[in-house]
Write an enzyme that holds these catalytic residues in place. Structure first.
Site, PDB file in Angstrom:
ATOM      1  N   ASP A 194       0.788  -1.212   0.271  1.00 17.13           N
ATOM      2  CA  ASP A 194      -0.089  -0.051  -0.021  1.00 17.13           C
ATOM      3  C   ASP A 194       0.826   1.348   0.144  1.00 17.13           C
ATOM      4  O   ASP A 194       0.356   2.401  -0.216  1.00 17.13           O
ATOM      5  CB  ASP A 194      -0.931   0.053   1.225  1.00 17.13           C
ATOM      6  CG  ASP A 194      -2.076   1.114   0.960  1.00 17.13           C
ATOM      7  OD1 ASP A 194      -2.682   1.242   0.110  1.00 17.13           O
ATOM      8  OD2 ASP A 194      -2.158   1.669   2.171  1.00 17.13           O
ATOM      9  N   ARG A 195       2.149   1.207   0.445  1.00 21.19           N
ATOM     10  CA  ARG A 195       2.903   2.354   0.561  1.00 21.19           C
ATOM     11  C   ARG A 195       3.453   2.832  -0.904  1.00 21.19           C
ATOM     12  O   ARG A 195       3.842   3.871  -1.144  1.00 21.19           O
ATOM     13  CB  ARG A 195       4.074   2.122   1.308  1.00 21.19           C
ATOM     14  CG  ARG A 195       3.907   1.850   2.857  1.00 21.19           C
ATOM     15  CD  ARG A 195       3.388   3.022   3.401  1.00 21.19           C
ATOM     16  NE  ARG A 195       3.162   2.945   4.972  1.00 21.19           N
ATOM     17  CZ  ARG A 195       2.596   3.890   5.657  1.00 21.19           C
ATOM     18  NH1 ARG A 195       1.930   4.897   5.187  1.00 21.19           N
ATOM     19  NH2 ARG A 195       2.496   3.518   7.017  1.00 21.19           N
ATOM     20  N   MET A 275      -8.036   5.184   2.503  1.00 24.04           N
ATOM     21  CA  MET A 275      -8.066   6.535   1.674  1.00 24.04           C
ATOM     22  C   MET A 275      -6.983   6.820   0.915  1.00 24.04           C
ATOM     23  O   MET A 275      -6.798   7.690  -0.066  1.00 24.04           O
ATOM     24  CB  MET A 275      -8.519   7.724   2.375  1.00 24.04           C
ATOM     25  CG  MET A 275      -9.941   7.558   3.166  1.00 24.04           C
ATOM     26  SD  MET A 275     -11.494   7.641   1.986  1.00 24.04           S
ATOM     27  CE  MET A 275     -11.144   9.193   1.220  1.00 24.04           C
ATOM     28  N   ARG A 276      -6.040   6.099   1.058  1.00 24.66           N
ATOM     29  CA  ARG A 276      -4.743   6.184   0.326  1.00 24.66           C
ATOM     30  C   ARG A 276      -4.759   6.318  -1.208  1.00 24.66           C
ATOM     31  O   ARG A 276      -4.380   7.044  -1.995  1.00 24.66           O
ATOM     32  CB  ARG A 276      -3.680   5.386   0.876  1.00 24.66           C
ATOM     33  CG  ARG A 276      -2.220   5.912   0.262  1.00 24.66           C
ATOM     34  CD  ARG A 276      -0.844   4.804   0.807  1.00 24.66           C
ATOM     35  NE  ARG A 276      -0.690   5.528   1.927  1.00 24.66           N
ATOM     36  CZ  ARG A 276      -0.699   4.838   3.247  1.00 24.66           C
ATOM     37  NH1 ARG A 276      -1.178   3.508   3.233  1.00 24.66           N
ATOM     38  NH2 ARG A 276      -0.181   5.696   4.271  1.00 24.66           N
ATOM     39  N   ALA A 277      -5.568   5.154  -1.604  1.00 22.37           N
ATOM     40  CA  ALA A 277      -5.878   4.959  -3.115  1.00 22.37           C
ATOM     41  C   ALA A 277      -6.586   6.208  -3.776  1.00 22.37           C
ATOM     42  O   ALA A 277      -6.015   6.371  -4.926  1.00 22.37           O
ATOM     43  CB  ALA A 277      -6.804   3.652  -3.223  1.00 22.37           C
TER      44      ALA A 277
END
Length: 666
Positions: A194-195, A275-277
């Site tokens: 995810d990073r 919410m990172r996407a």
């Protein structure tokens, strides 16, 4: 020093080139993860990128690359007071080796000077070198867990913290994170996946003309690196100029409410976590518009951003192949296609590099080289396929479940993981010892005790403690290690005849998930008919093991001895390769032995080899029905291990809990 391979000369990797260029335009996108088979120019393209980045201004003499316009107030070489002397240098690309130590990554303190003089004598690490540049991790999926944790912390906070007993140092560490990996060698942890802002899949082209061009350019570069680079210098300069222009245009790009709704709707439709996407998609779409020379984000930018930012965030477990359903993506974008009234495509070049829609995904949307179609299950009448006498077609695995913890007794010294007790660099402190090599984890109390009796003889006169090298003590720590979990699976007719193979595969799949979470290597040996096969040599790729398990056919006799002997041979070879990694053998069988002469006696002799070598083992008893022979329990006794039933294997099994209590009481 050889001339870098020109970025513009990399052939046939359009998605990879675009993802890298978008990060060069907007480092806030968050980096790139490059997934692909070996020999696909992953590393070549990444290393060539650094030559395209604009130079950076740094404070003269600062080892931490502080920006003279806004220096880091916590810089160990500071404080820096602008305006001051500065110098311009190329952006760095720093490579993090898979086998790097923690001190090499984050830096190291001079412990002796810190204790004796109270000064922070700090030697910067790779994170400091990569500040305001590129941090490149080749084979990022093989990086040790504790280094991954440090990398994650630095990437998330934009700073690196180095802590030792009573002494701490902080410095800025903002970098473009680029990683490459071969999925066959194991997957990444979800937190690290995810990073990475973007991900791309690369594969060697099957087009002969394109392959010919790749070989031609590579041979030309090897014959004359400087001349080859000179031939591409103009194209390199044009790309570099375009990056600078896109960076200058980026603050003017407008991301309207219509595009934002499309981004939010797409992330919600594909059920990505967090919410990172959404944020990454917004930054990527904006960078795409700037790269195309536009000041308005279009639907085409959103689509391309989704294809780059979402596939690796769709994985729910290590056996899911990353990918995106493009038909569903188009439907979602069409449903929320209403743009703001003032968002019109008035760009003079609508077919610029950032527009025109996303590139098609590879035709094979499943695991590379695998069969994505549903495999037929054995019929109710048990009719064998024509592939061989007594062989039944593969059956699907039952739904996986959370398993109880299986571990190796004693204390090991293997690679850090989460299964068995081990002496490691990280964990709870259990004592102190003299350091072997460089001191990494100081045991302060033991060091002071060792130095205290000699202070008068050493002429101590001030407040500082007179410490010598012989006084230093390393903290002895106990944590957890990863093991080699070798599955020995009975695929004979006795397992399939009672329709148990689906449950057995579900149990093994559950154990594979557990092995993934505990950072184990895994291997798979199967036996049926008259022989045993190594279906999967020891590897870190548990999804490869799952794929082999799914296609496993059943039928024939039960050569239990052959399976055990094959597993023993696999472990013998693996001990030579990795002597510190302890093994856990999981035998999945009902205990029957019907193959070869004197099958029961031969199986017993093979099992005793494991006991003689002290190899930890567990037998998963697959016997079912009202009448049970207890053969799996007898096999466990010969192995010197324990036996559990399929029901007891479940972490929430009442029978398993009762058995554990009884075992501890005994």
């Amino acid at each position: 020093m050889s001339t870098p391979f020109p970025f513009t000369a990399v052939v046939g990797q359009d998605d990879l080139r675009l993802a890298l260029l978008l990060n060069a335009v907007s480092p806030a996108v968050g980096g790139v993860l490059v997934r692909g088979e070996k020999g696909t120019a992953k590393s070549t393209a990444v290393r060539a990128l650094s030559a395209l980045l604009p130079p950076v201004d740094v404070v003269a003499g600062c080892r931490f690359s502080c920006d003279p316009a806004a220096p880091d107030p916590s810089c160990p070489d500071g404080p820096h007071h602008p305006p001051g002397a500065f110098e311009s240098r190329p952006a760095r690309m720093v490579e993090l080796p898979v086998g790097a130590s923690e001190d090499r990554l984050v830096g190291a303190l001079d412990i002796e000077r810190a204790l004796a003089e109270g000064v922070k004598a700090f030697e910067p690490g790779l994170l400091a070198d990569a500040h305001r540049g590129i941090l490149y991790v080749d084979e990022v999926n093989l990086l040790h867990d504790h280094l991954v944790d440090l990398l994650l912390d630095a990437a998330a906070m934009g700073a690196s913290y180095v802590e030792r007993e009573g002494v701490s140092v902080r410095h800025a560490a903002r970098f473009l994170l680029v990683g490459t990996m071969n999925p066959e060698e194991g997957e990444l942890r979800p937190q690290l996946l995810d990073r990475f802002g973007l991900t791309v899949e690369v594969a060697a082209s099957r087009e002969p003309d394109l392959r010919v061009e790749v070989v031609r350019r590579r041979l030309a570069y090897d014959d004359d690196p400087a001349g080859f680079a000179a031939r591409w210098a103009d194209e390199e300069a044009a790309v570099r100029h375009r990056i600078v222009a896109a960076r200058e245009l980026l603050p003017s790009v407008r991301l309207g409410d219509g595009a934002l709704r499309q981004i939010a709707a797409t992330c919600a439709a594909f059920e990505v976590d967090g919410m990172r996407a959404d944020i990454v998609m917004a930054r990527t779409a904006t960078a795409l518009a700037a790269w195309a020379g536009r000041t308005v984000v279009l639907a085409e930018d959103v689509r391309q951003a989704a294809l780059l930012a979402l596939p690796h965030r769709r994985r729910r477990n290590p056996f899911d192949a990353p990918g995106l359903d493009e038909d569903r993506l188009d439907e979602t974008l069409a449903e929320f296609s209403g743009q703001d009234e003032d968002e019109r495509d008035d760009d003079p070049d609508p077919d610029g590099p950032g527009g025109g829609g996303g590139r098609p995904a590879p035709e094979d949307g499943g695991p590379r080289g695998g069969d994505t179609g549903a495999r037929p299950e054995a019929g109710e009448d048990g009719e064998p396929q024509a592939a061989g006498a007594g062989e039944q077609s593969p059956v699907r695995a039952a739904e996986p479940f959370r398993t109880k913890v299986l571990s190796v007794p004693g204390i090991g010294e293997g690679a850090a993981g989460r299964r068995s007790r081990a002496r490691t660099e990280h964990g709870r402190t259990t004592g102190a010892r003299r350091p072997r090599g460089a001191l990494t984890k100081l045991h302060l109390t033991a060091t002071v005790r060792a130095a205290a009796p000699h202070q008068r003889a050493r002429g101590r006169s001030g407040p500082g403690l007179v410490v010598r090298r012989d006084d230093l003590r390393q903290a002895a720590r106990e944590g957890r290690e990863g093991n080699l979990v070798l599955f020995v699976v009975d695929a004979s007719g006795s397992m399939a005849a009672r329709q148990r193979m689906s449950a057995v595969k579900g149990a093994v799949l559950s154990l594979l998930l557990d092995a993934y979470q505990r950072r184990d290597k895994v291997g798979l040996v199967t036996f049926r008919g008259s022989a045993a096969d190594v279906a999967l040599p020891p590897t870190s790729s548990v999804d490869a093991a799952a794929a082999r398990l799914e296609s496993l056919p059943t039928g024939g006799r039960t050569p239990l001895a052959a399976g055990l002997l094959k597993a023993h041979d696999v472990l013998r070879v693996e001990r030579l390769r990795d002597p510190a990694r302890r093994a856990l053998v999981v035998v999945v069988t009902d205990g029957r032995a019907t193959g070869g002469p004197e099958p029961v006696a031969l199986a017993g002799r093979a099992a005793r080899l494991f006991a003689a070598d002290g190899i930890a083992s567990v037998v998963v008893d697959c016997e079912s029905g009202p009448v049970r022979l207890g053969l799996a329990g007898q096999l466990a006794g010969e192995l010197g291990g324990t036996a559990v039933t399929l029901d007891e294997l479940r972490a929430d099994s009442i029978a398993g809990l009762v058995k554990d209590v009884q075992r501890r009481a005994a």
